[in-house]
Design an enzyme around this catalytic site. Structure first.
Site, PDB file in Angstrom:
ATOM      1  N   GLY A 122      38.730  -3.617  80.160  1.00  0.00           N
ATOM      2  CA  GLY A 122      39.235  -3.543  81.528  1.00  0.00           C
ATOM      3  C   GLY A 122      40.525  -2.771  81.624  1.00  0.00           C
ATOM      4  O   GLY A 122      41.284  -2.657  80.668  1.00  0.00           O
TER       5      GLY A 122
ATOM      6  N   ASP B 197      48.904 -12.285  94.495  1.00  0.00           N
ATOM      7  CA  ASP B 197      47.769 -11.358  94.381  1.00  0.00           C
ATOM      8  C   ASP B 197      46.490 -12.146  94.132  1.00  0.00           C
ATOM      9  O   ASP B 197      45.713 -11.816  93.234  1.00  0.00           O
ATOM     10  CB  ASP B 197      48.024 -10.343  93.267  1.00  0.00           C
ATOM     11  CG  ASP B 197      47.111  -9.110  93.391  1.00  0.00           C
ATOM     12  OD1 ASP B 197      46.570  -8.893  94.490  1.00  0.00           O
ATOM     13  OD2 ASP B 197      46.950  -8.387  92.400  1.00  0.00           O
TER      14      ASP B 197
END
Length: 982
Positions: A667, A802
Site C-alpha cells: 500500500g 481522518d
C-alpha cells in the site's frame, strides 16, 4: 535562682523551641523536595539543608522565619504531594502548585492546613475524588480547575468558606449535579469558574446575590432553562460565559443593567427572541451569540459601541440590515453573522483602524457591492461573503490581500476579472468564487500565489487559456474550473501538482490531448474533463490512478479505451466520444482487429530496429538496478536505528529491515509506503516506511500530516502523531503498534498485519467481496467502540480527524481496527475540547462542514465522518459518486431520498437481504444523526455505540434460530418414536 538567671533561662528555652520549629519546617521542605521531580534543574538548587529557607526558590517566610508561602506553580514538576507533612507547616497560608504534572490522589490531610488562604492545585494530573475540606474556613482563593479529579465534589465543604473571593472548579469530570446552593451564599465572590464540570439543571435565581462578581463562567455544561432575571443584579460583571449549554427562552428583561459587561458569550444554546437588551450594553468588547434561535434585527446601537471588536451572531434567524457604523470606533477584529436572513449592504468601515482579521457574512441576503475600503485591509485573513445577492466588480485589491488565506465570494452575482493583483496573495490557500459572472482570462500571476490549496471558479464566464505554469502550485488539492469558456490545451504542468485530488474542467472548450502527466498524480481521486473538445487517445497512464470519479464523456477522443478503465465503476465515463472503441464495453464499437494488427506490426518493426540498442543498454541497467537494490538494502542495515518497543517483540531488527523491498509493497498513502513483513515465526506484520530525505536533492523531506498542504518539515509530523497516539492505546478495535524504529534518514512503524485489508476495499474496490449484513453491523459496532475509546477512554480525548472506510482495517475474522493516526490530535483541556487549525485535514467526502467553514474540529467532527462510513455500509455507495450530482456527496444524496418509505428502502444496498433491511434503516437513522450540519446536534460516539447495539440484527435471528432448533428437536423425537413402532 535569681530573676536575671530566670529570664536568661526562659530566653534560651523559647529560643530552642523556635529553633526546633524552624528546623521542622526545613525538614518538611527537604521531604517535599524528595517527593518531586523537576525538568527545570534550577527549582530546587537552592533547597539545601545548610541553607536559609527564606532564600529557597518559591518559599516565603514570615517575620519570625517560618514558612508562610509555597509558590511553585508552572515549574514542570512531577510526582506526588506529601500533604501529611506539608500541612505541618503551622504558618502556611499559601500553597500553589498549579500548572505542573503532579499525580496521585489529593489526601484528606489537606484539612490540616487550617490557615490556608490561597490554594492552587489546578492544571495537574491528580486522580480520584477530591476530599472534603470543611476545615479550610480561612480560604480566599481556591483554584482546582483541570486537576484531573473526578467523582462527587464535596460542595458542602464550601459552606464555611465565607471569605472566598475566587472559586475555580471547572474542567473536571465531576458526577453530574445541579448548580450548588452553597455557591450562591458566598457573597464575597468576585470570580466564579464552573465551566465544563458536568453541571445540569437551571441557574438558580440566587445567583443574583453574588453582586461582587466580575467574572461568571458556566460554559460547556448541561445547564437548561432560562437565564434568571436576577442576573441583572450583577452590575460589576465584566465577563459572562454561558456557551454550549441547553439554555432556552429570551434574554431576560433587566439584562441591560449589566453595564460593566465587556465579554458576553452565550453561543450554542437554544435562546430565542430579539437582541433589544444587548443594545444597552455599550461597554461590550466581544459579543458571541452564535448557534441559537435568535430573531429580529441587530440593534442599531451596536454601530455606536466604541469598544466592540468581536461580533459573532452566526446561525440564527436575524433579519434586517447591519448598522453601517459597525466596527468603526475601535480596533475591530472579527465579525461572523453568517447563516441568518440579514439584508442591506456590507458596513464599509469595519477595517477603518486597519486591524480586522476575519469577515464572515456568508449565507444571508446582503445586497450591493463589496466596499472598496476592504481592498486596503491588509490584515484580513479570511474574507467570506458567499451565498448572498452581492453584485458589481470585486475591488482589485481584494484579490491581492497579503495575509488572506480564504477568499469566499461564491454564489453571488459578481462580474469582472480576477486581476493580476492576485500575485501578492502569498498566503492565499482557498479561493471560492463559483456561481458568479466573473469574466476575462485567468491571469498568469495566479501561479505566484504559491500557497493555493483549493481553487473553485466553476459556473462563471472565464475565457482564454489556463496558465501553462499552473503546475507551480505544488500544494494544490482541488481545482474546479467547470462550466466556463476556457479554451486551449490542458497544461502538461498539472502533472507536477502532486497533492491534487479533485480536478474538474468539464463544460469548457478545451482542445488537444489529455496530458499523460495526469497519470502521475498520486492522490487524484476525481477527474472530470467531460463536455470539451479533447482529442487523441486516452492516456494509458490514467490506469495507474485510483479514481472514485472519472468522466471523459462528450469529447472527441479516439482509439481504444484502456482495458483497465473498462470497469463497471466507470460506466458512462466515455459516452459521447464516437471515435472510441472497446473490446469489453458493449455500448462501444469493437476495436478493429486490422488496425490493431497494423499497430502491432509497426511496434514489432520498431522493436526490431531498436533491438540491438535495447540489448546493449539493458544489461548494464539490470546490473545497475540490482546493485542499487542491494545498496538500498545495505544502506538500511548500515544505518543506526533507535528501536522503541511498545509490546513484546517477536522479531529482530534485521527481519523488519529485510522486508522493506518492492515485492512486499502492499500500500501507498499520504504518510508513506506500507510493506508486508512475513517473518520466520510465521506471523505477519505491516511496516510503514517514511523516508526523511529527498533522494533527488539530498535535503530533508517529510510529507505533511495533511494530503492538502503537503508542507515540508524537518521532522515527520505523521510519524510523531502516530507514535504519540498509538503507543499509549490498548483497545481491541484500534490497530496495534508494536514498535517504532528511527534513523537519521528513515522512520519505520511496525503494526499488526490485517489480512482482509480495509473496509473500503471490501465495499468499493476491485477486490470487493459480498459482506452480509451481520458482518457489516459487527464492523460498524466494533469501529464505533474504537472511536469511543479514543474520545472517552483516554486521559485526553483523541480526535482522529481522518475517519473513513479505508482507515478501518479488517483482521482475519473481519473484526475492525481503527488505523492511520497521521492526522490525530490529542485535545488539550484548556481549549474546551476544541481544536483550531488553519489547515483543512481529512479526505474529500468525509470532512465535516464546520471544518471547511471555521477550521475548528472536535470529537463531533469524527462523529460526522463515521456517519459517512455508516452510510457506505448501508448503501454500498462511495462518499462521492457521479449519480449524486454536481458538488453533492452521499450525505446530500441521502437527505434527498428520505421523503417516503419507498425511497428510503431504495437507498439500502440491494445485496442486503430483505429480512435485514429494517435493521439497515435503523443504522441509517443513526448515520443521519451523525451527519447533522451543526456539531451540537450530533450524538456523542458513546451514544452512537448504544444506538448501533440496539440495531443488532442477530437478536431476533437468534430467537428464531433457537425456536427453530427446538421445533426440529421435537420433530426428530416424534420421528424416532414413529420409526421404532412395530
Amino acid at each position: 535562682m535569681s530573676t536575671a538567671n530566670s529570664s536568661l533561662f526562659l530566653f534560651f528555652f523559647f529560643f530552642s523551641i523556635f529553633s526546633c520549629i524552624k528546623s521542622d519546617d526545613l525538614q518538611i521542605l527537604l521531604k517535599l523536595k524528595t517527593s518531586l521531580q523537576e525538568s527545570n534543574t534550577d527549582v530546587f538548587s537552592s533547597w539545601v539543608s545548610s541553607g536559609n529557607m527564606s532564600n529557597f526558590m518559591g518559599i516565603t517566610c514570615n517575620s519570625d522565619g517560618f514558612v508562610k508561602e509555597i509558590e511553585l506553580s508552572n515549574q514542570k514538576l512531577t510526582g506526588t504531594l506529601p500533604l501529611d507533612s506539608i500541612c505541618q507547616l503551622q504558618s502556611l497560608d499559601k500553597l500553589s502548585f498549579g500548572f505542573n504534572s503532579l499525580h496521585g490522589s489529593v489526601s484528606e490531610e489537606l484539612n490540616n492546613c487550617t490557615k490556608l488562604q490561597y490554594l492552587d492545585l489546578g492544571n495537574n494530573f491528580f486522580s480520584g475524588a477530591f476530599p472534603s475540606i470543611s476545615y479550610l474556613s480561612e480560604l480566599r482563593f481556591l483554584y482546582l480547575n483541570n486537576t484531573g479529579v473526578s467523582g462527587v465534589f464535596p460542595w458542602k465543604s464550601l459552606e464555611n468558606m465565607t471569605y472566598l473571593v475566587s472559586l475555580s472548579l471547572g474542567d473536571n469530570s465531576f458526577h453530574p449535579a445541579p448548580f450548588p446552593n452553597e455557591v450562591v451564599k458566598l457573597n464575597k465572590l468576585n470570580w466564579l469558574y464552573l465551566a465544563n464540570c458536568s453541571m445540569e439543571g437551571g441557574i438558580p435565581s440566587g445567583v443574583g446575590n453574588l453582586t461582587e462578581l466580575i467574572n461568571l463562567e458556566l460554559s460547556d455544561n448541561n445547564i437548561s432553562g432560562e437565564i434568571p432575571a436576577e442576573i441583572g443584579n450583577l452590575k460589576k460583571l465584566w465577563q459572562l460565559e454561558l456557551y454550549n449549554n441547553l439554555l432556552t427562552g429570551k434574554l431576560p428583561v433587566g439584562f441591560r443593567n449589566l453595564s460593566s459587561l465587556e465579554n458576553f458569550d452565550a453561543s450554542t444554546n437554544k435562546l430565542e427572541g430579539d437582541l433589544s437588551e444587548v443594545g444597552f450594553l455599550s461597554n461590550l468588547v466581544t459579543l458571541q451569540l452564535c448557534e441559537n434561535q435568535l430573531s429580529g434585527e441587530v440593534p442599531a446601537e451596536l454601530g455606536k459601541f466604541q469598544k466592540l471588536v468581536n461580533l459573532s451572531l452566526y446561525t440564527n434567524q436575524l433579519t434586517g440590515p447591519l448598522p453601517q457604523e459597525l466596527g468603526s470606533w475601535a480596533k475591530f477584529d472579527f465579525i461572523d453573522v453568517s447563516e441568518n436572513l440579514l439584508t442591506g449592504p456590507i458596513p464599509p468601515t469595519m477595517c477603518k483602524r486597519g486591524t480586522m482579521r476575519g469577515l464572515f457574512m456568508l449565507q444571508n441576503k446582503f445586497t450591493g457591492e463589496i466596499p472598496a475600503s476592504y481592498a486596503n485591509c491588509l490584515t484580513i485573513v479570511r474574507f467570506r461573503v458567499s451565498n448572498n445577492s452581492l453584485t458589481g466588480i470585486v475591488p482589485a485589491g481584494i484579490w491581492g490581500l497579503p495575509k488572506v488565506n480564504i477568499i469566499d465570494i461564491a454564489m453571488n452575482q459578481f462580474e469582472g476579472p480576477i486581476t493580476k493583483d492576485i500575485e501578492n496573495a502569498k498566503a492565499l490557500g482557498q479561493l471560492f468564487a463559483g456561481n458568479n459572472r466573473l469574466s476575462g482570462e485567468l491571469p498568469e500571476e495566479i501561479t505566484q500565489a504559491t500557497s493555493f490549496v483549493q481553487i473553485e471558479l466553476y459556473n462563471n464566464q472565464l475565457s482564454g487559456k489556463i496558465p501553462a505554469s499552473i503546475g507551480e502550485l505544488k500544494q494544490l488539492s482541488s481545482l474546479k474550473l467547470q462550466n466556463n469558456r476556457l479554451s486551449g490545451p490542458i497544461p502538461v504542468s498539472l502533472g507536477s501538482c502532486s497533492s491534487l485530488s479533485d480536478l474538474n474542467m468539464a463544460g469548457n472548450s478545451l482542445t488537444g490531448p489529455i496530458p499523460s502527466t495526469l497519470g502521475s498524480l498520486p492522490t487524484l481521486n476525481s477527474l472530470n474533463l467531460s463536455d470539451n473538445a479533447l482529442s487523441d487517445e486516452i492516456p494509458r497512464s490514467l490506469a495507474s490512478l485510483k479514481l472514485v470519479i472519472l468522466d471523459l464523456s462528450k469529447n472527441r477522443l479516439t482509439g481504444q479505451i484502456p482495458e483497465s478503465l473498462s470497469i463497471e465503476a466507470y460506466n458512462g465515463s466515455f459516452d459521447g466520444n464516437p471515435g472510441l472503441c472497446s473490446q469489453t464495453i458493449g455500448s462501444f464499437k469493437r476495436c478493429s482487429r486490422d488496425s490493431r494488427m497494423s499497430k502491432e506490426v509497426f511496434t514489432l518493426i520498431l522493436f526490431l530496429a531498436l533491438g540491438l540498442m535495447i540489448l546493449l543498454v539493458s544489461l548494464p541497467i539490470c546490473f545497475y538496478l540490482k546493485k542499487r537494490e542491494k545498496d538500498h538494502d545495505r544502506s538500511l542495515k548500515e544505518e543506526s536505528w533507535d528501536v522503541k518497543s511498545f509490546r513484546e517483540l517477536m522479531f529482530s531488527e534485521d527481519e523488519i529491515l529485510d522486508s522493506i523491498k518492492q515485492e512486499n509493497l502492499i500500500g501507498k498513502g499520504g504518510s508513506g509506503n506500507v510493506y508486508r513483513a512475513a517473518l520466520s515465526s510465521g506471523k505477519d506484520f505491516a511496516v510503514k516506511h517514511i523516508w526523511n530525505t529527498d533522494t533527488t536533492t539530498g535535503r530533508k523531506k517529510i510529507k505533511s500530516t495533511t494530503p492538502i498542504l503537503g508542507k515540508r518539515s524537518e521532522k515527520s509530523k505523521e510519524y510523531d502523531a502516530e507514535v504519540l497516539t498509538l503507543s499509549s492505546i490498548r483497545h481491541v478495535n484500534v490497530v496495534k503498534l508494536y514498535c517504532s524504529m528511527t534513523s537519521e534518514d528513515s522512520s519505520l512503524l511496525v503494526y499488526e498485519y490485517m489480512p482482509n485489508g480495509s473496509l473500503w476495499d471490501r465495499l468499493h474496490s476491485s477486490n470487493k467481496m459480498e459482506l452480509d449484513w451481520e458482518t457489516r453491523h459487527e464492523i460498524a459496532v466494533g469501529a464505533s467502540k474504537g472511536l469511543e475509546y479514543l474520545h472517552h477512554g483516554y486521559e485526553r480525548p483523541i480526535i482522529h480527524r481522518d475517519v473513513k472506510s479505508s482507515n478501518i482495517l479488517l483482521d482475519e475474522f473481519m473484526k475492525p481496527r481503527i488505523a492511520d493516526f497521521g492526522l490525530a490530535k490529542i485535545v488539550q483541556a484548556n481549549n474546551g475540547g476544541k481544536d483550531s487549525t488553519q489547515v483543512i485535514a481529512g479526505t474529500l467526502g468525509y470532512i465535516a462542514p464546520e471544518y471547511g467553514y471555521t477550521c475548528k474540529v472536535s470529537e463531533k467532527s469524527d462523529v460526522y465522518s463515521f456517519g459517512v462510513v455508516l452510510m457506505e455500509l448501508v448503501t454500498g455507495k462511495r462518499p462521492i459518486e457521479p449519480e449524486f450530482g454536481e458538488n453533492k456527496d452521499i450525505v446530500n444524496w441521502i437527505s434527498s431520498k428520505i421523503n417516503s418509505r419507498k425511497s428510503v428502502m431504495s437507498i439500502v444496498d440491494s445485496r442486503i437481504p430483505e429480512v435485514f433491511k429494517e435493521d439497515a434503516i435503523k443504522v441509517l437513522r443513526t448515520a443521519i444523526l451523525c451527519t447533522a450540519r451543526q456539531p451540537n446536534l450530533r450524538p456523542t460516539i458513546r451514544s452512537v455505540v448504544q444506538m448501533l447495539e440496539e440495531a443488532d440484527p442477530c437478536k431476533l435471528v437468534r430467537i428464531a434460530i433457537n425456536k427453530d432448533d427446538s421445533t426440529k428437536k421435537m420433530e426428530a423425537k416424534e420421528n424416532e418414536k414413529t420409526n421404532l413402532d412395530p
